[in-house]
Design a protein around this motif. Structure first.
Motif, PDB file in Angstrom:
ATOM      1  N   THR A  55      -1.387  -3.513  17.232  1.00 36.32           N
ATOM      2  CA  THR A  55      -2.139  -3.912  17.366  1.00 36.32           C
ATOM      3  C   THR A  55      -2.967  -2.848  15.548  1.00 36.32           C
ATOM      4  O   THR A  55      -3.367  -3.084  15.514  1.00 36.32           O
ATOM      5  CB  THR A  55      -2.966  -2.816  18.051  1.00 36.32           C
ATOM      6  N   VAL A  56      -1.863  -2.529  14.908  1.00 34.88           N
ATOM      7  CA  VAL A  56      -2.118  -1.781  14.150  1.00 34.88           C
ATOM      8  C   VAL A  56      -1.453  -2.177  12.836  1.00 34.88           C
ATOM      9  O   VAL A  56      -0.055  -2.509  12.903  1.00 34.88           O
ATOM     10  CB  VAL A  56      -2.459  -0.383  13.225  1.00 34.88           C
ATOM     11  N   ILE A  57      -2.444  -3.206  11.371  1.00 38.02           N
ATOM     12  CA  ILE A  57      -1.188  -3.709  10.246  1.00 38.02           C
ATOM     13  C   ILE A  57      -1.920  -2.492   9.145  1.00 38.02           C
ATOM     14  O   ILE A  57      -3.277  -2.143   8.971  1.00 38.02           O
ATOM     15  CB  ILE A  57      -1.555  -4.666   9.617  1.00 38.02           C
ATOM     16  N   GLU A  58      -0.645  -2.442   8.942  1.00 40.77           N
ATOM     17  CA  GLU A  58      -0.700  -1.524   7.399  1.00 40.77           C
ATOM     18  C   GLU A  58       0.091  -2.174   6.365  1.00 40.77           C
ATOM     19  O   GLU A  58       1.084  -2.637   6.481  1.00 40.77           O
ATOM     20  CB  GLU A  58      -0.464   0.154   7.349  1.00 40.77           C
ATOM     21  N   GLN A  59      -0.919  -1.699   4.722  1.00 44.42           N
ATOM     22  CA  GLN A  59      -0.007  -2.047   3.521  1.00 44.42           C
ATOM     23  C   GLN A  59       0.002  -1.578   2.262  1.00 44.42           C
ATOM     24  O   GLN A  59      -1.144  -1.679   2.042  1.00 44.42           O
ATOM     25  CB  GLN A  59       0.001  -3.815   3.825  1.00 44.42           C
ATOM     26  N   ALA A  60       1.152  -1.487   1.996  1.00 47.69           N
ATOM     27  CA  ALA A  60       0.728  -0.390   0.169  1.00 47.69           C
ATOM     28  C   ALA A  60       0.364  -1.670  -0.378  1.00 47.69           C
ATOM     29  O   ALA A  60       0.401  -3.222  -0.878  1.00 47.69           O
ATOM     30  CB  ALA A  60       1.981   0.307  -0.379  1.00 47.69           C
ATOM     31  N   VAL A  61      -0.665  -0.619  -0.981  1.00 48.92           N
ATOM     32  CA  VAL A  61      -0.604  -2.093  -2.098  1.00 48.92           C
ATOM     33  C   VAL A  61      -1.247  -1.023  -3.506  1.00 48.92           C
ATOM     34  O   VAL A  61      -1.235   0.266  -3.998  1.00 48.92           O
ATOM     35  CB  VAL A  61      -2.491  -2.522  -2.262  1.00 48.92           C
ATOM     36  N   GLU A  62      -0.786  -1.534  -4.253  1.00 46.89           N
ATOM     37  CA  GLU A  62      -0.850  -1.092  -5.693  1.00 46.89           C
ATOM     38  C   GLU A  62      -2.037  -1.224  -6.382  1.00 46.89           C
ATOM     39  O   GLU A  62      -2.847  -2.729  -7.136  1.00 46.89           O
ATOM     40  CB  GLU A  62       0.302  -1.510  -7.101  1.00 46.89           C
ATOM     41  N   ALA A  63      -2.599  -0.377  -6.779  1.00 43.65           N
ATOM     42  CA  ALA A  63      -4.447  -0.518  -7.363  1.00 43.65           C
ATOM     43  C   ALA A  63      -4.154   0.052  -8.783  1.00 43.65           C
ATOM     44  O   ALA A  63      -4.173   0.986  -9.148  1.00 43.65           O
ATOM     45  CB  ALA A  63      -5.697   0.130  -6.113  1.00 43.65           C
ATOM     46  N   ARG A  64      -4.693  -0.515 -10.025  1.00 46.70           N
ATOM     47  CA  ARG A  64      -5.500  -0.360 -11.084  1.00 46.70           C
ATOM     48  C   ARG A  64      -6.579  -0.232 -11.309  1.00 46.70           C
ATOM     49  O   ARG A  64      -7.747  -0.762 -10.761  1.00 46.70           O
ATOM     50  CB  ARG A  64      -5.108  -1.505 -12.200  1.00 46.70           C
ATOM     51  N   LEU A  65      -6.938   1.383 -11.233  1.00 50.22           N
ATOM     52  CA  LEU A  65      -8.156   2.370 -11.885  1.00 50.22           C
ATOM     53  C   LEU A  65      -8.750   1.698 -13.106  1.00 50.22           C
ATOM     54  O   LEU A  65      -7.865   1.799 -14.025  1.00 50.22           O
ATOM     55  CB  LEU A  65      -8.038   3.611 -11.404  1.00 50.22           C
ATOM     56  N   VAL A  66      -9.729   0.830 -13.209  1.00 51.92           N
ATOM     57  CA  VAL A  66     -10.524   0.614 -14.107  1.00 51.92           C
ATOM     58  C   VAL A  66     -11.357   2.110 -14.765  1.00 51.92           C
ATOM     59  O   VAL A  66     -12.002   2.178 -14.018  1.00 51.92           O
ATOM     60  CB  VAL A  66     -10.626  -0.524 -14.599  1.00 51.92           C
ATOM     61  N   ALA A  67     -11.178   2.726 -15.736  1.00 53.80           N
ATOM     62  CA  ALA A  67     -11.998   3.126 -16.354  1.00 53.80           C
ATOM     63  C   ALA A  67     -12.413   3.064 -17.978  1.00 53.80           C
ATOM     64  O   ALA A  67     -11.755   1.842 -18.225  1.00 53.80           O
ATOM     65  CB  ALA A  67     -10.925   4.252 -16.478  1.00 53.80           C
ATOM     66  N   SER A  68     -13.341   4.317 -18.294  1.00 55.33           N
ATOM     67  CA  SER A  68     -14.035   4.106 -19.326  1.00 55.33           C
ATOM     68  C   SER A  68     -12.796   4.042 -20.891  1.00 55.33           C
ATOM     69  O   SER A  68     -13.273   3.610 -21.501  1.00 55.33           O
ATOM     70  CB  SER A  68     -15.144   5.136 -19.539  1.00 55.33           C
ATOM     71  N   ALA A  69     -11.027   4.352 -20.030  1.00 53.25           N
ATOM     72  CA  ALA A  69     -10.545   4.371 -21.514  1.00 53.25           C
ATOM     73  C   ALA A  69      -9.739   3.028 -21.488  1.00 53.25           C
ATOM     74  O   ALA A  69     -10.374   2.316 -20.130  1.00 53.25           O
ATOM     75  CB  ALA A  69      -9.661   5.732 -20.910  1.00 53.25           C
TER      76      ALA A  69
END
Length: 136
Positions: free
Chosen positions: A3-17
């Protein structure tokens, strides 16, 4: 059936740099809370050094991969060919993430198989929720 779905994702954090830092995140969908999804970030990826999880409407995520969605703490919109921007607004500031749209679509498809959109109400346990409300 789970009853649960989990999925790893790659996220790119956008920063001022100029460079974007990759941060791990886990998308989660639980049939017991059929209207919501959550995105969790492990302690090393957060300012506080503790796991942080944001819960928001599954519908918001589904709408956001197609066009701009959300006006509150969580906002989602397409970006370029295969990226989706997810913004988390908090009193400490705003975190802007780029996530592959294909990963989000795959997650949403898995959630659709578990609970079809428009049928979420069939998976709510009204008696349990009422009991929890009255006990609290």
């Amino acid at each position: 059936m789970s009853t649960v779905i989990e999925q790893a994702v790659e996220a790119r954090l956008v920063a001022s740099a100029p460079r974007m830092e990759t941060v791990p995140a886990t998308l989660r969908y639980d049939r017991e809370d059929p209207y919501a999804v959550s995105m969790a970030f492990p302690p090393p990826a957060t300012l506080e050094g503790v796991e942080v999880s944001w819960a928001f409407a599954r519908e918001l995520l589904a709408e956001g991969v197609e066009g701009p969605a959300g006006v509150g703490d969580v906002r989602v919109r397409p970006y370029g060919y295969d990226r989706t921007v997810v913004e988390f607004h908090a009193s400490e500031g705003v975190a802007v993430l780029h996530i592959r749209t294909s990963e989000l679509r795959h997650f949403l498809e898995r959630a659709r198989h578990l609970v079809p959109p428009g049928r979420e109400h069939q998976y709510l346990d009204w008696d349990r929720d009422l009991m929890e409300l009255l006990e609290g």
